[in-house]
Design a protein around this motif. Structure first.
Motif, mmCIF file in Angstrom:
data_model
loop_
_atom_site.group_PDB
_atom_site.id
_atom_site.type_symbol
_atom_site.label_atom_id
_atom_site.label_comp_id
_atom_site.label_asym_id
_atom_site.label_seq_id
_atom_site.Cartn_x
_atom_site.Cartn_y
_atom_site.Cartn_z
ATOM 1 N N LYS A 68 0.835 -1.198 0.000
ATOM 2 C CA LYS A 68 0.000 0.000 0.000
ATOM 3 C C LYS A 68 0.874 1.254 0.000
ATOM 4 N N ASP A 69 2.054 1.150 0.615
ATOM 5 C CA ASP A 69 2.946 2.304 0.754
ATOM 6 C C ASP A 69 3.676 2.680 -0.532
ATOM 7 N N ASN A 70 4.310 1.679 -1.171
ATOM 8 C CA ASN A 70 5.154 2.014 -2.314
ATOM 9 C C ASN A 70 4.855 1.221 -3.580
ATOM 10 N N GLY A 71 3.864 0.360 -3.549
ATOM 11 C CA GLY A 71 3.479 -0.392 -4.734
ATOM 12 C C GLY A 71 4.353 -1.591 -5.036
ATOM 13 N N ALA A 72 5.342 -1.860 -4.195
ATOM 14 C CA ALA A 72 6.228 -2.997 -4.411
ATOM 15 C C ALA A 72 5.449 -4.312 -4.289
ATOM 16 N N ARG A 73 5.844 -5.291 -5.069
ATOM 17 C CA ARG A 73 5.189 -6.591 -5.032
ATOM 18 C C ARG A 73 5.480 -7.263 -3.688
ATOM 19 N N LEU A 74 4.423 -7.626 -2.962
ATOM 20 C CA LEU A 74 4.576 -8.310 -1.678
ATOM 21 C C LEU A 74 4.616 -9.822 -1.865
ATOM 22 N N VAL A 75 3.640 -10.328 -2.605
ATOM 23 C CA VAL A 75 3.532 -11.772 -2.784
ATOM 24 C C VAL A 75 2.651 -12.057 -4.008
ATOM 25 N N GLU A 76 2.991 -13.151 -4.694
ATOM 26 C CA GLU A 76 2.164 -13.666 -5.790
ATOM 27 C C GLU A 76 1.828 -15.109 -5.464
ATOM 28 N N PHE A 77 0.612 -15.531 -5.823
ATOM 29 C CA PHE A 77 0.194 -16.894 -5.528
ATOM 30 C C PHE A 77 -0.980 -17.288 -6.412
ATOM 31 N N GLU A 78 -1.221 -18.580 -6.483
ATOM 32 C CA GLU A 78 -2.395 -19.121 -7.158
ATOM 33 C C GLU A 78 -3.529 -19.210 -6.145
ATOM 34 N N ALA A 79 -4.736 -18.960 -6.620
ATOM 35 C CA ALA A 79 -5.911 -19.068 -5.764
ATOM 36 C C ALA A 79 -7.003 -19.854 -6.482
ATOM 37 N N ALA A 80 -7.650 -20.730 -5.741
ATOM 38 C CA ALA A 80 -8.819 -21.433 -6.258
ATOM 39 C C ALA A 80 -9.987 -20.454 -6.272
ATOM 40 N N VAL A 81 -10.746 -20.452 -7.345
ATOM 41 C CA VAL A 81 -11.873 -19.534 -7.515
ATOM 42 C C VAL A 81 -13.173 -20.295 -7.282
ATOM 43 N N SER A 82 -14.042 -19.750 -6.430
ATOM 44 C CA SER A 82 -15.356 -20.346 -6.241
ATOM 45 C C SER A 82 -16.399 -19.253 -6.068
ATOM 46 N N VAL A 83 -17.592 -19.544 -6.547
ATOM 47 C CA VAL A 83 -18.711 -18.616 -6.421
ATOM 48 C C VAL A 83 -19.309 -18.780 -5.031
ATOM 49 N N VAL A 84 -19.557 -17.660 -4.383
ATOM 50 C CA VAL A 84 -20.122 -17.647 -3.033
ATOM 51 C C VAL A 84 -21.642 -17.690 -3.108
ATOM 52 N N ASP A 85 -22.233 -18.577 -2.328
ATOM 53 C CA ASP A 85 -23.684 -18.569 -2.162
ATOM 54 C C ASP A 85 -23.970 -17.415 -1.206
ATOM 55 N N GLN A 86 -24.451 -16.311 -1.746
ATOM 56 C CA GLN A 86 -24.599 -15.092 -0.956
ATOM 57 C C GLN A 86 -25.565 -15.247 0.211
ATOM 58 N N ALA A 87 -26.547 -16.077 0.081
ATOM 59 C CA ALA A 87 -27.499 -16.286 1.177
ATOM 60 C C ALA A 87 -26.853 -17.068 2.320
ATOM 61 N N ARG A 88 -25.993 -18.006 1.994
ATOM 62 C CA ARG A 88 -25.358 -18.841 3.022
ATOM 63 C C ARG A 88 -24.115 -18.206 3.623
ATOM 64 N N GLU A 89 -23.478 -17.314 2.894
ATOM 65 C CA GLU A 89 -22.249 -16.695 3.377
ATOM 66 C C GLU A 89 -22.449 -15.194 3.578
ATOM 67 N N ALA A 90 -23.444 -14.880 4.399
ATOM 68 C CA ALA A 90 -23.787 -13.485 4.664
ATOM 69 C C ALA A 90 -22.630 -12.718 5.298
ATOM 70 N N GLY A 91 -21.783 -13.394 6.060
ATOM 71 C CA GLY A 91 -20.638 -12.729 6.681
ATOM 72 C C GLY A 91 -19.670 -12.178 5.650
ATOM 73 N N ALA A 92 -19.419 -12.936 4.604
ATOM 74 C CA ALA A 92 -18.535 -12.477 3.529
ATOM 75 C C ALA A 92 -19.157 -11.292 2.794
ATOM 76 N N TRP A 113 -26.449 -6.953 -5.041
ATOM 77 C CA TRP A 113 -25.467 -7.968 -5.439
ATOM 78 C C TRP A 113 -26.133 -9.316 -5.669
ATOM 79 N N ALA A 114 -27.086 -9.684 -4.828
ATOM 80 C CA ALA A 114 -27.784 -10.961 -5.005
ATOM 81 C C ALA A 114 -28.521 -11.000 -6.339
ATOM 82 N N ARG A 115 -28.990 -9.862 -6.767
ATOM 83 C CA ARG A 115 -29.760 -9.759 -8.007
ATOM 84 C C ARG A 115 -28.865 -9.637 -9.238
ATOM 85 N N ASP A 116 -27.782 -8.829 -9.153
ATOM 86 C CA ASP A 116 -27.039 -8.415 -10.349
ATOM 87 C C ASP A 116 -25.578 -8.826 -10.423
ATOM 88 N N SER A 117 -25.013 -9.296 -9.333
ATOM 89 C CA SER A 117 -23.567 -9.509 -9.291
ATOM 90 C C SER A 117 -23.214 -10.909 -8.810
#
Length: 126
Positions: A68-92, A113-117
């Motif tokens: 956030k301070d200088n834009g330097a790369r902190l870390v790169e990694f692979e991430a698994a992508v999953s769609v969130v069930d918005q009704a079940r994961e209200a905390g997220a 978001w539940a309707r359009d995103s």
């Protein structure tokens, strides 16, 4: 094939400290705002929100976190992508809504978001 969570303090710390990240998508890297919640990165795309074309169709995505301070790369990694069930994961969804800046309808973000995103969870993997 089982996906093993990546246990790396640099990932969690970087994701908590920075509100944006870079995603390796078709067409080149894309900047996205996000939140760290429950051991993963969460973000919203589609509708009036950030356009991240094709992300919801991927199994994995390359993520880059920068300082956030200088834009330097902190870390790169692979991430698994999953769609969130918005009704079940209200905390997220609530965590995302809390960090959403300048929303025209802040009181009704979750409903819009539940309707359009699509809300996505990016889980760091090894």
């Amino acid at each position: 094939m089982a996906v093993e969570p990546l246990v790396a303090p640099a990932v969690e710390e970087g994701a908590k400290k920075s509100g944006v990240l870079w995603l390796g998508l078709a067409g080149g890297p894309r900047l996205a705002w996000h939140v760290w919640h429950d051991g993963a990165i969460h973000l919203v795309t589609g509708g009036e929100e950030q356009a991240l074309p094709g992300l919801d169709a991927l199994d994995r995505v390359r993520v880059t976190l920068r300082s956030k301070d200088n834009g330097a790369r902190l870390v790169e990694f692979e991430a698994a992508v999953s769609v969130v069930d918005q009704a079940r994961e209200a905390g997220a969804v609530a965590a995302l809504a809390k960090e959403r800046l300048n929303a025209r309808d802040a009181e009704h973000l979750a409903e819009r978001w539940a309707r359009d995103s699509v809300v996505l969870r990016l889980t760091p993997v090894s």
